[in-house]
Design a protein around this motif. Sequence first.
Motif, PDB file in Angstrom:
ATOM      1  N   GLN A 112     -24.756 -32.899   4.812  1.00 32.76           N
ATOM      2  CA  GLN A 112     -23.376 -33.321   5.075  1.00 32.76           C
ATOM      3  C   GLN A 112     -22.910 -32.820   6.439  1.00 32.76           C
ATOM      4  OE1 GLN A 112     -21.456 -31.805   1.443  1.00 32.76           O
ATOM      5  NE2 GLN A 112     -20.861 -33.905   0.978  1.00 32.76           N
ATOM      6  N   GLY A 113     -23.245 -31.554   6.741  1.00 29.76           N
ATOM      7  CA  GLY A 113     -22.880 -31.010   8.042  1.00 29.76           C
ATOM      8  C   GLY A 113     -23.590 -31.720   9.169  1.00 29.76           C
ATOM      9  N   TYR A 114     -24.870 -31.982   8.988  1.00 30.08           N
ATOM     10  CA  TYR A 114     -25.666 -32.626  10.045  1.00 30.08           C
ATOM     11  C   TYR A 114     -25.120 -34.026  10.343  1.00 30.08           C
ATOM     12  CZ  TYR A 114     -29.849 -33.512  12.871  1.00 30.08           C
ATOM     13  OH  TYR A 114     -30.716 -33.754  13.914  1.00 30.08           O
ATOM     14  N   PHE A 115     -24.815 -34.780   9.282  1.00 26.74           N
ATOM     15  CA  PHE A 115     -24.382 -36.164   9.469  1.00 26.74           C
ATOM     16  C   PHE A 115     -23.008 -36.260  10.102  1.00 26.74           C
ATOM     17  CE2 PHE A 115     -27.958 -37.326   6.953  1.00 26.74           C
ATOM     18  CZ  PHE A 115     -28.200 -38.672   7.192  1.00 26.74           C
ATOM     19  N   GLN A 116     -22.261 -35.167  10.151  1.00 26.81           N
ATOM     20  CA  GLN A 116     -20.992 -35.184  10.873  1.00 26.81           C
ATOM     21  C   GLN A 116     -21.202 -35.295  12.383  1.00 26.81           C
ATOM     22  OE1 GLN A 116     -18.914 -31.611   9.744  1.00 26.81           O
ATOM     23  NE2 GLN A 116     -18.875 -32.141   7.575  1.00 26.81           N
ATOM     24  N   VAL A 117     -22.414 -34.956  12.820  1.00 29.97           N
ATOM     25  CA  VAL A 117     -22.700 -34.892  14.256  1.00 29.97           C
ATOM     26  C   VAL A 117     -23.734 -35.913  14.697  1.00 29.97           C
ATOM     27  CG1 VAL A 117     -23.519 -33.386  16.123  1.00 29.97           C
ATOM     28  CG2 VAL A 117     -22.123 -32.434  14.266  1.00 29.97           C
ATOM     29  N   ALA A 118     -24.779 -36.092  13.898  1.00 32.44           N
ATOM     30  CA  ALA A 118     -25.905 -36.945  14.304  1.00 32.44           C
ATOM     31  C   ALA A 118     -26.521 -37.599  13.074  1.00 32.44           C
ATOM     32  CB  ALA A 118     -26.952 -36.111  15.058  1.00 32.44           C
ATOM     33  N   PRO A 119     -27.200 -38.726  13.269  1.00 35.81           N
ATOM     34  CA  PRO A 119     -27.789 -39.432  12.130  1.00 35.81           C
ATOM     35  C   PRO A 119     -29.201 -38.944  11.799  1.00 35.81           C
ATOM     36  CG  PRO A 119     -28.064 -40.745  14.106  1.00 35.81           C
ATOM     37  CD  PRO A 119     -27.293 -39.503  14.520  1.00 35.81           C
ATOM     38  N   LEU A 120     -29.604 -39.205  10.583  1.00 34.42           N
ATOM     39  CA  LEU A 120     -31.000 -39.116  10.158  1.00 34.42           C
ATOM     40  C   LEU A 120     -31.298 -40.390   9.382  1.00 34.42           C
ATOM     41  CD1 LEU A 120     -31.162 -35.416   8.867  1.00 34.42           C
ATOM     42  CD2 LEU A 120     -32.364 -36.317  10.871  1.00 34.42           C
ATOM     43  N   SER A 121     -32.477 -40.932   9.557  1.00 30.18           N
ATOM     44  CA  SER A 121     -32.830 -42.187   8.897  1.00 30.18           C
ATOM     45  C   SER A 121     -33.363 -41.920   7.495  1.00 30.18           C
ATOM     46  CB  SER A 121     -33.886 -42.932   9.723  1.00 30.18           C
ATOM     47  OG  SER A 121     -35.119 -42.227   9.671  1.00 30.18           O
ATOM     48  N   ASP A 122     -33.476 -42.982   6.695  1.00 30.71           N
ATOM     49  CA  ASP A 122     -34.103 -42.847   5.383  1.00 30.71           C
ATOM     50  C   ASP A 122     -35.531 -42.351   5.523  1.00 30.71           C
ATOM     51  OD1 ASP A 122     -31.809 -43.738   4.212  1.00 30.71           O
ATOM     52  OD2 ASP A 122     -32.550 -45.750   3.735  1.00 30.71           O
ATOM     53  N   ALA A 123     -36.206 -42.783   6.584  1.00 31.50           N
ATOM     54  CA  ALA A 123     -37.587 -42.343   6.824  1.00 31.50           C
ATOM     55  C   ALA A 123     -37.642 -40.847   7.111  1.00 31.50           C
ATOM     56  CB  ALA A 123     -38.200 -43.133   7.974  1.00 31.50           C
ATOM     57  N   ASP A 124     -36.577 -40.285   7.680  1.00 32.32           N
ATOM     58  CA  ASP A 124     -36.501 -38.842   7.893  1.00 32.32           C
ATOM     59  C   ASP A 124     -36.257 -38.121   6.570  1.00 32.32           C
ATOM     60  OD1 ASP A 124     -36.711 -39.106  10.719  1.00 32.32           O
ATOM     61  OD2 ASP A 124     -34.562 -39.497  10.854  1.00 32.32           O
ATOM     62  N   LEU A 125     -35.259 -38.582   5.827  1.00 28.96           N
ATOM     63  CA  LEU A 125     -34.850 -37.890   4.611  1.00 28.96           C
ATOM     64  C   LEU A 125     -35.971 -37.785   3.592  1.00 28.96           C
ATOM     65  CD1 LEU A 125     -31.271 -39.409   4.109  1.00 28.96           C
ATOM     66  CD2 LEU A 125     -31.860 -37.175   5.041  1.00 28.96           C
ATOM     67  N   VAL A 126     -36.776 -38.814   3.497  1.00 29.90           N
ATOM     68  CA  VAL A 126     -37.822 -38.820   2.490  1.00 29.90           C
ATOM     69  C   VAL A 126     -38.919 -37.793   2.788  1.00 29.90           C
ATOM     70  CG1 VAL A 126     -39.373 -40.557   3.495  1.00 29.90           C
ATOM     71  CG2 VAL A 126     -39.097 -40.421   0.991  1.00 29.90           C
TER      72      VAL A 126
END
Length: 338
Positions: free
Chosen positions: A264-278
Motif C-alpha cells: 500500500q505504501g509503495y503504490f502511493q509512490v510508484a507502480p508494480l505490475s502483476d508480473a512483479d507481484l506474483v
Amino acid sequence: MIQLEPVDYLETLIRQALPRWNIRPEASLKLLSYSENATFLVADEGQKWVLRVNRPDYHTENGIRSELAWMKALREDTGIETPLAIEGCDGDVLQFVHEPKTNSKRTMALFHFIEGKHPESEDLVAAFNQLGAMTAKLHVHAKQWQRPDYFERLHWDLEGAFGAKPNWGHWKAGFAAHVSGIEIVEKAAAHMEKRLRRYGKSNERYGLIHSDFRTANLFVHEGKTKILDFDDCGFGWYLYDLASSMTFLELHEQRDEIIHSWLQGYFQVAPLSDADLVEIPVFMLLRRLVIMGWAGSHPGTELAHEMGVQYTVDTVEFAKQYLANQVFDYQNLYKKGA
C-alpha cells in the motif's frame, strides 16, 4: 570465512583517527554492531556520532564513496532521512588510518547520530507502510539519478548470491549440519533460479537498491521511519528490497498483513505490475538463502549465533510452503485489500 578482529584493536585504530574530525581521542566508544564492518557510538562533550570501521577487502574505496554519495543524494533529493557522512578536517568523508599489522590503509567514516529505535513487533504494520513508500521513492530516485563516474557497487543477482565467488557465501555453507530437508531447499532453490532467469533484469525490474531493509536497519522516531546502513547497497532486483525487509519475518503470523501494508505504501509512490507481484515469494526465498550464506561465512558473529539451527529449520519449512504454493498469492491479496 570472515574472522572478526578484537574490539580493543579496532578501538585503538579509532582513537588514532578521531582528531581528523576534531574529536578528542579520549572520547567514549561503544560497540553498536559488528558483522561486515564494526560500528561504534562515539560520545564526547555532549555530542554523539556513529563511526564505522570498514572491513578490509569487502568494498573498494570507490565502492564506499559510491555508497556515501547515494546516501547524500537521497537525503538532498527526496528528503529520506539517512545518516550523512561527516567530512574530516581535510574535507574528505573517508579517512585512512595506517594499520601496522598489515602495513595497509584502513578506511573509516563518521556519521551524524540519528535518533530513534528499531520498530517493535506490534508496530511493524504501520512502520512497513512508511517503509514501502520510502522504498518506492528510493527506487524512483535510483532510476533517475546520474551516478558519479567512479560509481561501483556489488551485484545481488544469482551470480552475486550463489556464483563462483558469492558476495556472502553459498547458502549450503550455512545449512546446519544434522538438520534434514536440504533436498527440499535444493528443489525450491532450483525452481527459484528458473523463475528469476525468466523474470529477467530489465531496467524496470533491476537497478540500484538498498538490499538490507531488515528491521535492524530501520529506526522509528516520533512516528517516522528512518533508513540506516547502506553498506550492502548495490545492484539487484527492486523487489529484493521488499524481501530484505521481511528478513526473519518470512514465517511471522502477520506476514501477509505486513507485506500488504508495504505494498500500500509503495503504490502511493510508484507502480508494480502483476508480473512483479506474483514473484514476491521467489524473492523472499532468494533473500532467505542469501542470509543463510551470510551466516555460513560469518559464524563468529553475534547474529549468526542468534540464528543458530532454528534458521535452517525454518528455511526448510519456508521451502516446503514455497513448493506447495502456500506462500501466498500477493497479486490477488493486494487486489482484495487495496
